[in-house]
Design a protein around this motif. Structure first.
Motif, mmCIF file in Angstrom:
data_model
loop_
_atom_site.group_PDB
_atom_site.id
_atom_site.type_symbol
_atom_site.label_atom_id
_atom_site.label_comp_id
_atom_site.label_asym_id
_atom_site.label_seq_id
_atom_site.Cartn_x
_atom_site.Cartn_y
_atom_site.Cartn_z
ATOM 1 N N VAL A 158 41.614 93.052 -13.651
ATOM 2 C CA VAL A 158 41.168 92.586 -12.331
ATOM 3 C C VAL A 158 42.281 91.747 -11.714
ATOM 4 C CG1 VAL A 158 39.451 91.294 -11.023
ATOM 5 C CG2 VAL A 158 38.757 92.559 -13.077
ATOM 6 N N ILE A 159 42.672 92.111 -10.496
ATOM 7 C CA ILE A 159 43.699 91.381 -9.761
ATOM 8 C C ILE A 159 43.123 90.940 -8.427
ATOM 9 C CG2 ILE A 159 45.954 91.531 -8.632
ATOM 10 C CD1 ILE A 159 46.766 93.604 -10.725
ATOM 11 N N VAL A 160 43.188 89.659 -8.151
ATOM 12 C CA VAL A 160 42.764 89.109 -6.862
ATOM 13 C C VAL A 160 44.011 88.598 -6.145
ATOM 14 C CG1 VAL A 160 41.384 87.363 -5.680
ATOM 15 C CG2 VAL A 160 40.487 88.478 -7.745
ATOM 16 N N ILE A 161 44.315 89.209 -5.000
ATOM 17 C CA ILE A 161 45.477 88.824 -4.197
ATOM 18 C C ILE A 161 44.979 88.075 -2.966
ATOM 19 C CG2 ILE A 161 47.516 89.645 -2.946
ATOM 20 C CD1 ILE A 161 47.290 92.254 -4.600
ATOM 21 N N VAL A 162 45.503 86.883 -2.754
ATOM 22 C CA VAL A 162 45.116 86.065 -1.600
ATOM 23 C C VAL A 162 46.335 85.839 -0.723
ATOM 24 C CG1 VAL A 162 44.060 83.904 -0.825
ATOM 25 C CG2 VAL A 162 43.383 84.892 -3.031
ATOM 26 N N SER A 163 46.226 86.186 0.549
ATOM 27 C CA SER A 163 47.268 85.825 1.511
ATOM 28 C C SER A 163 46.830 84.557 2.237
ATOM 29 C CB SER A 163 47.535 86.966 2.497
ATOM 30 O OG SER A 163 46.353 87.315 3.217
ATOM 31 N N ASP A 164 47.758 83.905 2.905
ATOM 32 C CA ASP A 164 47.533 82.551 3.415
ATOM 33 C C ASP A 164 47.780 82.480 4.921
ATOM 34 O OD1 ASP A 164 47.273 79.801 3.660
ATOM 35 O OD2 ASP A 164 48.666 79.323 2.052
ATOM 36 N N ASP A 165 46.718 82.246 5.688
ATOM 37 C CA ASP A 165 46.817 82.020 7.138
ATOM 38 C C ASP A 165 47.226 83.252 7.934
ATOM 39 O OD1 ASP A 165 46.139 79.405 6.638
ATOM 40 O OD2 ASP A 165 47.986 78.517 7.431
ATOM 41 N N ALA A 166 47.031 84.430 7.414
ATOM 42 C CA ALA A 166 47.410 85.637 8.152
ATOM 43 C C ALA A 166 46.423 85.923 9.285
ATOM 44 C CB ALA A 166 47.483 86.837 7.215
ATOM 45 N N GLY A 167 46.904 86.599 10.322
ATOM 46 C CA GLY A 167 46.062 86.971 11.448
ATOM 47 C C GLY A 167 45.238 88.214 11.152
ATOM 48 N N TYR A 168 44.004 88.218 11.608
ATOM 49 C CA TYR A 168 43.088 89.331 11.365
ATOM 50 C C TYR A 168 43.659 90.645 11.903
ATOM 51 C CZ TYR A 168 38.496 91.670 11.063
ATOM 52 O OH TYR A 168 37.443 92.512 10.762
ATOM 53 N N ALA A 169 44.328 90.572 13.036
ATOM 54 C CA ALA A 169 44.825 91.784 13.693
ATOM 55 C C ALA A 169 46.269 92.116 13.323
ATOM 56 C CB ALA A 169 44.725 91.627 15.211
ATOM 57 N N ASP A 170 46.806 91.448 12.319
ATOM 58 C CA ASP A 170 48.191 91.700 11.929
ATOM 59 C C ASP A 170 48.336 92.687 10.778
ATOM 60 O OD1 ASP A 170 49.593 90.186 13.832
ATOM 61 O OD2 ASP A 170 49.174 88.326 12.758
ATOM 62 N N ASN B 295 41.739 82.420 5.285
ATOM 63 C CA ASN B 295 41.065 81.967 6.506
ATOM 64 C C ASN B 295 41.767 82.626 7.683
ATOM 65 O OD1 ASN B 295 42.565 79.041 5.401
ATOM 66 N ND2 ASN B 295 43.404 80.056 7.210
ATOM 67 N N GLY B 296 41.352 82.290 8.888
ATOM 68 C CA GLY B 296 41.939 82.944 10.039
ATOM 69 C C GLY B 296 43.350 82.484 10.341
ATOM 70 N N ALA B 297 43.948 83.089 11.354
ATOM 71 C CA ALA B 297 45.305 82.766 11.782
ATOM 72 C C ALA B 297 45.426 81.280 12.087
ATOM 73 C CB ALA B 297 45.655 83.583 13.027
ATOM 74 N N LYS C 17 40.952 90.395 18.782
ATOM 75 C CA LYS C 17 39.772 90.152 19.621
ATOM 76 C C LYS C 17 38.873 89.035 19.091
ATOM 77 C CE LYS C 17 37.347 93.940 17.277
ATOM 78 N NZ LYS C 17 36.733 95.274 17.456
ATOM 79 N N LEU C 18 39.179 88.509 17.913
ATOM 80 C CA LEU C 18 38.373 87.418 17.380
ATOM 81 C C LEU C 18 38.746 86.107 18.067
ATOM 82 C CD1 LEU C 18 38.389 88.118 13.533
ATOM 83 C CD2 LEU C 18 36.834 89.001 15.278
ATOM 84 N N ARG C 19 37.731 85.362 18.464
ATOM 85 C CA ARG C 19 37.972 84.081 19.119
ATOM 86 C C ARG C 19 38.280 82.999 18.086
ATOM 87 N NH1 ARG C 19 34.358 81.173 23.819
ATOM 88 N NH2 ARG C 19 35.528 79.203 23.842
ATOM 89 N N GLY C 20 39.189 82.095 18.452
ATOM 90 C CA GLY C 20 39.437 80.931 17.626
ATOM 91 C C GLY C 20 40.446 81.163 16.531
ATOM 92 N N LEU C 21 40.773 80.061 15.842
ATOM 93 C CA LEU C 21 41.808 80.069 14.821
ATOM 94 C C LEU C 21 41.358 79.278 13.603
ATOM 95 C CD1 LEU C 21 44.734 79.350 17.303
ATOM 96 C CD2 LEU C 21 44.449 81.494 16.055
ATOM 97 N N LYS C 22 42.227 79.164 12.647
ATOM 98 C CA LYS C 22 42.001 78.378 11.440
ATOM 99 C C LYS C 22 41.400 77.015 11.788
ATOM 100 C CE LYS C 22 44.721 76.257 7.694
ATOM 101 N NZ LYS C 22 46.066 76.164 7.095
ATOM 102 N N GLY D 216 37.365 83.842 14.512
ATOM 103 C CA GLY D 216 38.781 83.817 14.156
ATOM 104 C C GLY D 216 39.136 82.798 13.096
ATOM 105 N N GLY D 217 38.198 81.909 12.755
ATOM 106 C CA GLY D 217 38.439 80.950 11.688
ATOM 107 C C GLY D 217 37.959 81.421 10.336
ATOM 108 N N THR D 218 36.886 82.227 10.338
ATOM 109 C CA THR D 218 36.227 82.557 9.066
ATOM 110 C C THR D 218 36.163 84.039 8.733
ATOM 111 O OG1 THR D 218 34.071 82.576 10.194
ATOM 112 C CG2 THR D 218 34.757 80.498 9.175
ATOM 113 N N ARG D 219 36.278 84.919 9.720
ATOM 114 C CA ARG D 219 36.258 86.365 9.428
ATOM 115 C C ARG D 219 37.658 86.792 9.012
ATOM 116 N NH1 ARG D 219 33.442 91.482 12.245
ATOM 117 N NH2 ARG D 219 31.970 89.912 12.983
ATOM 118 N N VAL D 220 37.774 87.520 7.912
ATOM 119 C CA VAL D 220 39.094 87.777 7.328
ATOM 120 C C VAL D 220 39.257 89.232 6.900
ATOM 121 C CG1 VAL D 220 39.377 85.408 6.483
ATOM 122 C CG2 VAL D 220 38.292 87.123 5.004
#
Length: 469
Positions: free
Chosen positions: A30-42, A283-285, A295-300, A306-310
């Motif tokens: 099992v591998i869990v990869i976490v990116s940090d502060d990336a944008g949802y649309a990127d 978390n979000g951008a 199109k997501l509103r808001g940021l980290k 835009g803060g919580t949907r990833v």
């Protein structure tokens, strides 16, 4: 006689191979990869066009992509505490990023992930796995919160919330920014480019542990600030005129290359098909890294989408459908129970689990949604999503906000006045959830003012949100 001996020997080898194969099938890596502060649309698989992410996109093509995926907090440390434990981090007072503001009776030594709480590392060790944590930890600075004390056999990374990707001159500015190889500090003169170094260590770990079930928590600090990128990749994105956005694109490219190198290592060791890979953004951008939430509103830092949907993907050949999009609500809280479920394992008794094993949901064995409601709180601001409805509550000076996400994913129309019954129902749900959690054991240095300001309907766009991190 020689022929009979040879047949018997081949039979024994075959039997051992079959037994090992059965054991590894029962215990996938099992591998869990976490990116940090990336944008949802990127991410390309989420509609991004400007920055190629072919290797992350390949995970989605070979697995299942979640369209309505959330983390349990919109900032780094509490979000990761939820991922690592499978429970709302507020249950043990981890509501804010670690800070120097403990709340009595807690002291500075208590600022970190409660040592009585079992991590995903503990859970996987309990089920026979060799474990490693790589990259950003951010679960507390005291020695008792160190990864080697929290369920991980190996650690290669740093314990704080950020550090430079290139080596510092001399020593790291603080112990939390030093790069550790298990319990030894790596000289800064040996630090080349951290994203690549984390990838290299992940690949070497795969090679060294290919014959036993392993669990890897690979928490890249890309694309968190500082905006440090390799020159050759900056040159690749020279057409992007904004220098900060160009650096962000180059850092995303390094992250994506790392994912590709890790997948290649699994294939070379012939364990790719027997490995569950989870990719999630924490978390979000961010307000300060030029990431794009589309199109997501808001940021980290906010309760806006835009803060919580990833971005969130799971791949496990022959067990998770390939090329599928799953539209029901899922959470980062689900990663821990899914990992244990994939291992055909048992959770350590005595700890609440808020997440769900997603495998039977993804495979269609369970038709209902994994979660009917999800909750968030950070100081004065709190939110609940229930089905298509989302409510945000942020103090007495702000009106309650209500959105229909099926019709208004960008949260542009507050429907609270026209749906007062729904507001009352969701407020009751939120208040009932708050009775199950602790008050914060420490506070945020930003205070509640920023949270109030972030959640006003007129607060639109990066330029405005940057004023209130």
């Amino acid at each position: 006689m020689k022929r009979l001996i040879l047949i018997a020997l081949l039979f024994c080898i075959s039997k051992v191979s079959i037994t090992y194969a059965q054991e590894t099938i029962g215990k996938p890596n099992v591998i869990v990869i976490v990116s940090d502060d990336a944008g949802y649309a990127d991410f390309g698989c989420y509609g991004g066009k400007e920055i190629p992410t072919p290797n992350i996109d390949a995970l989605a093509k070979s697995g299942t992509l979640f369209t309505d995926a959330y983390v349990s907090a919109s900032v780094c440390a509490p979000s990761r505490a939820g991922i690592l434990t499978g429970m709302y981090q507020q249950r043990f007072g981890f509501e804010h990023n670690v800070s120097k503001l403990p709340v009595a009776p807690y002291t500075q030594e208590d600022v970190g992930m409660d040592i009585d709480i079992k991590t995903i590392g503990n859970q996987m060790q309990h089920n026979g796995y060799h474990t490693i944590a790589l990259g950003k930890w951010h679960m507390g600075d005291d020695a008792r919160y160190f990864p080697l004390q929290r369920g991980f056999d190996e650690f290669y990374g740093f314990v704080g919330g950020h550090r430079d990707f290139f080596g510092y001159k001399g020593q790291a500015p603080s112990p939390t920014q030093a790069l550790y190889d298990n319990d030894k500090i790596v000289p800064e003169s040996e630090v080349t480019y951290l994203t690549d170094m984390l990838t290299d260590r992940a690949v070497s770990f795969v090679k060294a542990n290919a014959q036993q079930p392993f669990f890897m928590y690979l928490a890249y600090n890309a694309v968190h600030t500082p905006m440090n990128a390799k020159q050759e990749l900056l040159d690749k994105f020279s057409h992007i005129t904004n220098p900060e956005r160009r650096a962000y694109a180059a850092m995303m490219a390094s992250l994506d290359e790392g994912v590709g190198a890790l997948v290649d290592a699994l294939k070379k060791q012939n364990i790719y098909d027997n490995t569950l890979i989870v990719f999630i953004n924490d978390n979000g951008a961010a307000t300060n890294n030029s990431a794009d939430n589309g199109k997501l509103r808001g940021l980290k830092g906010s309760k806006w989408e835009g803060g919580t949907r990833v971005a969130y993907i799971m791949q496990y050949p022959n067990y998770i459908p390939a090329g599928k999009k799953y539209h029901k609500m899922v959470s980062g809280l689900d990663i821990m129970p899914t990992a244990v479920g994939a291992a055909n394992g048992q959770l350590i008794a005595g700890q609440i689990t808020d997440g769900k094993n997603l495998l039977p949901y993804i495979n269609g064995k369970i038709k209902k949604a994994p979660h009917s409601d999800l909750f968030w709180r950070r100081g004065i601001a709190a939110a609940v999503r229930s089905g298509k409805w989302k409510l945000i509550r942020s103090g007495d000076t702000n009106p309650v906000l209500l959105f229909n996400l099926e019709k208004d994913i960008s949260e542009t129309k507050n429907l609270a006045n026209s749906h007062q019954g729904k507001v009352k129902k969701l407020l009751r749900k939120l208040e009932a959830w708050e009775k199950t959690i602790e008050q914060p054991r420490w506070l945020s240095p930003y205070g509640d003012h920023n949270q109030v300001m972030k959640h006003r309907m007129e607060m639109i766009g990066r330029e405005m949100e940057t004023q209130y991190p």
